[in-house]
Design an enzyme around this catalytic site. Structure first.
Site, PDB file in Angstrom:
ATOM      1  N   ASP A 127       0.453   8.102  27.342  1.00  0.00           N
ATOM      2  CA  ASP A 127       1.065   6.625  27.000  1.00  0.00           C
ATOM      3  C   ASP A 127       2.129   6.876  26.621  1.00  0.00           C
ATOM      4  O   ASP A 127       2.924   7.819  26.007  1.00  0.00           O
ATOM      5  CB  ASP A 127       0.013   5.879  26.241  1.00  0.00           C
ATOM      6  N   HIS A 145      10.766   8.105  21.491  1.00  0.00           N
ATOM      7  CA  HIS A 145      11.269   6.855  21.062  1.00  0.00           C
ATOM      8  C   HIS A 145      12.651   6.414  21.202  1.00  0.00           C
ATOM      9  O   HIS A 145      13.021   5.381  20.631  1.00  0.00           O
ATOM     10  CB  HIS A 145      10.420   6.483  19.879  1.00  0.00           C
ATOM     11  N   GLU A 174      -2.460   7.052  22.253  1.00  0.00           N
ATOM     12  CA  GLU A 174      -2.011   8.007  21.144  1.00  0.00           C
ATOM     13  C   GLU A 174      -0.702   7.211  20.495  1.00  0.00           C
ATOM     14  O   GLU A 174      -0.739   7.418  18.964  1.00  0.00           O
ATOM     15  CB  GLU A 174      -1.484   9.202  21.494  1.00  0.00           C
ATOM     16  N   GLU A 175       0.128   6.720  21.164  1.00  0.00           N
ATOM     17  CA  GLU A 175       1.438   5.993  20.510  1.00  0.00           C
ATOM     18  C   GLU A 175       0.940   4.953  19.585  1.00  0.00           C
ATOM     19  O   GLU A 175       1.460   4.596  18.512  1.00  0.00           O
ATOM     20  CB  GLU A 175       2.156   5.610  21.507  1.00  0.00           C
TER      21      GLU A 175
HETATM   22 ZN   LIG Z   1       4.075  11.802  21.606  1.00  0.00          ZN
END
Ligand SMILES: [Zn+2]
Length: 402
Positions: free
Chosen positions: A81, A372, A146-147
């Site tokens: 993800d 990010h 996970e995010e």
């Molecule tokens: Zn990561």
């Protein structure tokens, strides 16, 4: 068993373009936490083409692909993800273009951390082609969510699916360095209660806003007083007020409710209980309640697997067998020792190593600083080297003493 570095390097090079192309195709199928279904389907197809011996989707929605059937289990993990793109105007090209140009793959997730996933597929193909039949069953795990909640897919794999590896590798970006730990983290919510009264006569009430304000300053002092870790590897823990609210029956009244939200980073030896008790002590009788909030969003399969927002610290020693195995694989392939260090951010290892004590290392293509950020990229060179490393690791591990 020794590493046949010549064959592995030749194959990683031969599949270099295919690895970059797989990453590009994955980037073109966006996969935010909880909506990864389409990307998981694409991964299932790619793993099928690569010749993995078994490919299945777990109850949460992560994809598992196996090579080998040895007695010990080695897991190699990529979360698949990504975070959202943020302000689109800061991207110079379409974040989902998967553009490959000049040895660079462009797009959201290229470094964090779909590149790791693409390299893992090629590693599986290489191991299959050279007929890996060593000590390890190697589970390549392409994990979801996970995010949103780091470690959750692995807490699920270990506790629900009973996939308990002997060793694990996270393929989050390390710029091809070998990582052996990172700080943990947790979120803490503090609430305060006051007594409301008319704003014209504050002496009749008790302000929850003033209690929360005193508490915020106490948290600042607590941050300054936190102890360093024993060997300085992970650095000091921290605590900040990340959000503050106060309200009452009107804007012309003494507020009777207030809330402070804390972001706590945990160093070696710091636990949930310890961190909560420190907050209690620091704030004192002003505090009404302190709690660790919970995560309970459904996965793309509709599975709700709840956990508290606590992500334990982890590290393993520099002379651990798994670190030595990683160093050995790096040496055999690239003729030099890797830099051994730690991540700044948090990974799925909070569950594997932090909660369950299973040794982890990190080795991944791309840079942590790309994570990010707008105009995220990764290098095709990194993808090629990482695929060789994952293929070499099971051989190298078998050659180092426990
Ligand atoms: Zn990561």
């Amino acid at each position: 068993m020794t590493v046949d570095s010549t064959t592995i390097l030749a194959k990683a090079k031969a599949y270099r373009e295919a690895t970059a192309e797989a990453l590009s195709r994955l980037i073109q199928v966006p996969a935010y936490s909880g909506t990864e279904g389409k990307r998981i389907e694409l991964l299932r197809m790619l793993c099928g083409e690569a010749g993995f011996e078994e490919v299945r989707i777990d109850g949460l929605g992560s994809l598992l692909a196996r090579i080998g059937s040895g007695k010990k289990i080695l897991a190699i993990d990529a979360h698949i993800d990504t975070v959202e793109v943020g302000d689109r105007s800061q991207w110079s090209a379409d974040p989902f273009s998967g553009l490959i140009r000049g040895g660079i793959v462009y797009g959201r997730g290229s470094s964090d951390q779909t590149g790791g996933a693409a390299s893992m597929i090629t590693a599986g193909r290489i191991l299959r082609e050279i007929g890996y039949a060593g000590d390890y069953t190697i589970w390549f795990t392409f994990t979801v969510m996970e995010e949103d909640c780091d470690g959750l897919p692995w807490k699920y794999l270990i506790e629900k699916e009973k996939l308990v590896p002997d060793f694990a590798v996270s393929t989050e970006p390390t710029s091809l360095r070998l990582y052996r730990g990172h700080r943990g983290r947790m979120e803490i919510e503090c609430t305060f209660q006051g007594v409301s009264a008319h704003g014209s006569a504050p002496e009749r009430g008790m302000s929850a806003a003033y209690k929360a304000s005193r508490a915020a300053l106490a948290v600042e002092r607590l941050n300054a007083a936190l102890a360093a870790d024993d060997d300085g590897f992970l650095g000091k823990g921290t605590v900040i007020v990340s959000k503050m609210e106060a309200h009452g029956p009107s804007q012309c009244a003494v507020p009777d409710q207030a809330m402070l939200y804390l972001d706590r980073r945990l160093t070696w030896g710091e636990t949930l209980e310890m961190a909560v008790e420190q907050v209690r002590q620091a704030i004192g009788p002003d505090l009404a309640e302190v709690r660790v909030p919970r995560y309970a969003k459904p996965s793309w399969k509709g599975t709700v697997y709840e956990q508290e927002l606590y992500f334990p610290t982890w590290k393993i020693q520099a002379d651990h067998q798994l670190v030595r195995g990683g160093v050995e694989a790096h040496r055999a392939l690239f003729g030099a020792d890797p830099i051994v260090d730690k991540w700044t951010f948090s990974t799925n290892c909070v569950a594997i190593a932090g909660r369950h004590g299973i040794p982890c290392i990190g080795f991944g293509p791309g840079d942590e600083s790309q994570a990010h950020a707008p105009n995220e990229i990764t290098r095709v060179d990194d993808l090629e080297k990482a695929s060789a490393f994952y293929a070499a690791l099971p051989y190298a591990l078998a050659g180092v003493h426990p």
